[in-house]
Design a protein around this motif. Structure first.
Motif, PDB file in Angstrom:
ATOM      1  N   GLN A 109     -43.905  27.748  57.343  1.00 21.57           N
ATOM      2  CA  GLN A 109     -42.882  27.823  56.216  1.00 21.57           C
ATOM      3  C   GLN A 109     -43.805  26.720  55.155  1.00 21.57           C
ATOM      4  O   GLN A 109     -42.947  27.279  54.155  1.00 21.57           O
ATOM      5  CB  GLN A 109     -41.309  27.112  56.586  1.00 21.57           C
ATOM      6  CG  GLN A 109     -40.452  27.869  57.072  1.00 21.57           C
ATOM      7  CD  GLN A 109     -39.133  27.607  58.007  1.00 21.57           C
ATOM      8  OE1 GLN A 109     -39.157  25.983  57.545  1.00 21.57           O
ATOM      9  NE2 GLN A 109     -38.222  28.559  58.021  1.00 21.57           N
ATOM     10  N   THR A 147     -36.217  38.278  53.940  1.00 22.34           N
ATOM     11  CA  THR A 147     -35.446  36.649  54.722  1.00 22.34           C
ATOM     12  C   THR A 147     -36.946  36.142  54.555  1.00 22.34           C
ATOM     13  O   THR A 147     -36.417  34.383  55.248  1.00 22.34           O
ATOM     14  CB  THR A 147     -35.870  37.576  55.500  1.00 22.34           C
ATOM     15  OG1 THR A 147     -34.709  39.151  55.687  1.00 22.34           O
ATOM     16  CG2 THR A 147     -35.022  36.633  57.358  1.00 22.34           C
ATOM     17  N   ASP A 195     -35.016  32.074  53.762  1.00 27.42           N
ATOM     18  CA  ASP A 195     -35.095  31.049  55.047  1.00 27.42           C
ATOM     19  C   ASP A 195     -35.788  29.302  54.103  1.00 27.42           C
ATOM     20  O   ASP A 195     -35.351  28.582  54.537  1.00 27.42           O
ATOM     21  CB  ASP A 195     -35.813  31.244  55.886  1.00 27.42           C
ATOM     22  CG  ASP A 195     -35.108  32.448  56.869  1.00 27.42           C
ATOM     23  OD1 ASP A 195     -34.211  32.614  56.649  1.00 27.42           O
ATOM     24  OD2 ASP A 195     -35.960  33.150  58.050  1.00 27.42           O
ATOM     25  N   SER A 235     -33.266  28.042  51.658  1.00 28.77           N
ATOM     26  CA  SER A 235     -31.997  27.782  52.228  1.00 28.77           C
ATOM     27  C   SER A 235     -32.066  25.738  53.192  1.00 28.77           C
ATOM     28  O   SER A 235     -31.012  25.194  53.470  1.00 28.77           O
ATOM     29  CB  SER A 235     -31.876  28.611  53.353  1.00 28.77           C
ATOM     30  OG  SER A 235     -31.981  28.207  54.943  1.00 28.77           O
TER      31      SER A 235
END
Length: 391
Positions: A138, A3, A7, A10
């Motif tokens: 991120q 995941t 993320d 994407s």
């Protein structure tokens, strides 16, 4: 774990520019080894091959920061179109020089030309991540993706260039590297929506870099470069001594596979509070693991040894990126990462040359002393370095 990566990937255009940058970086793991294999196949010594490879890598390192600066000021697309074409021209000239047996220094000059034009897509793709992602956690995952991509490059590249050079026409390996750089650079140049905006010279200002910290990190990167550059030449020579020169690409791929597995795990973990501790430990163990390789006498034993050592590569590199991201101004992060990459590239050149000289004089097994000493030296620098938050 999945995941976390999903993320990040994407983000609009992220998966495409990351994949494009991956295969455009194949020359990083193909050209240096390809030069060594081609020159040796044509009757040259490992010392001569190492010097030509060093000339190529050193030229790439010298021009890397300037290419990054031009990309910031003119835009990535403008630079990528130019360096892609120049790189292919330089490799073509080098192949012609080898084929026609041009005298020194012409083959070296052609290698330098190719090196100067080496597309710095690794730094550019990290700049794209920095542009499209605002969440700093991120961004850490994104940098880990690129570290993993680098390991994929170093798994596929050595196997591919070794197979093409030794099993197909011997010029095929470097031709493939040139094609990957040319087409990859141009494909990335076409993806304008994700590239950072150009910053003209008259507005290109920012806070100073923290050279008290960044300088030692460049030295550590240089030590890692010596490890990587010497390993390519040593493994090629060792497998040749064992009568299986084609196994060189496989052994290098095993080394990168260990780093890839470690990178996948580390990239999904939370960012450590003190990455400097991880860097210090990882590079020390990386250097120490070359000690037993000085005494092994078989290719499987070397493969096992480098696989274990590979587990220390990604943790070392990811910790270094995390440290730089914390210690330099955000507006100059790309430049700082480029300096780190440059230090590593500068280290590859003497690593290849010194390893070649040691091998010619004492044999391939003795060559493993070069990455051993380099790893220990890098660990000394890392252990003497302090961050602003943890002196």
């Amino acid at each position: 774990m999945l995941t976390t990566y999903r993320d990040v990937l994407s983000r609009p255009g992220a998966a495409l520019f990351s994949f494009t940058a991956l295969w455009s970086r194949l020359p990083l793991s193909m050209a240096g080894l390809g030069i060594v294999l081609l020159v040796h196949e044509r009757g040259g010594s490992y010392r001569d091959a190492g010097i030509m490879s060093a000339a190529y890598v050193l030229a790439a390192a010298a021009f890397g920061p300037l290419q990054g600066r031009l990309a910031d000021r003119l835009g990535q697309a403008t630079v990528l179109w130019s360096v892609g074409a120049l790189y292919a021209t330089g490799i073509g000239a080098f192949l012609l020089a080898v084929e026609q047996e041009w005298s020194t220094p012409w083959p070296h000059a052609c290698a330098v030309l190719a090196g100067l034009a080496t597309p710095q897509t690794g730094s550019m793709v990290r700049a794209r991540w920095n542009h499209v992602i605002t969440d700093r956690t991120q961004l850490n995952t994104a940098f880990s993706i690129e570290a993993i991509a680098d390991e994929v490059v170093f798994i596929v590249g050595p196997v591919l260039v070794t197979f093409l050079t030794l099993q197909a026409p011997d010029v095929s390996g470097l031709i493939c590297a040139a094609a990957a750089a040319l087409l990859g650079s141009w494909a990335l140049a076409l993806q304008r929506s994700s590239q950072p905006p150009a910053t003209p010279r008259d507005t290109h200002v920012g806070p100073p870099l923290n050279w008290t910290f960044l300088g030692p990190m460049v030295l550590v990167s240089g030590a890692l470069g010596i490890v990587f550059g010497s390993a390519e030449v040593i493994i090629a020579a060792f497998t040749d001594e064992q009568g299986r020169p084609g196994a060189a690409g496989f052994v290098l791929a095993v080394w990168a596979a260990g780093s890839l597995l470690a990178g996948i795990v580390v990239g999904a973990l939370p960012q450590p509070d003190r990455p400097l501790i991880r860097l210090r430990r990882a590079i020390l163990v990386l250097g120490a693991l070359f000690a037993p390789l000085c005494f092994v006498t078989s290719i499987p034993a070397v493969a096992i040894g480098v696989f274990l050592g590979g587990f220390m590569i990604s943790p070392t590199l990811i910790a270094m990126v995390n440290l730089i991201e914390r210690e330099v101004p955000p507006t100059r992060l790309t430049e700082a990462l480029t300096w780190s990459t440059t230090g590593m590239s500068v280290g590859v050149a003497p690593g290849a040359a010194v390893a070649g000289a040691v091998i010619d004089a004492h044999g391939a097994s003795a060559g493993f002393l070069v990455p051993l000493v380099a790893g220990v030296a890098g660990s000394v620098v890392a252990w003497s370095t302090h961050t602003s938050s943890h002196p």
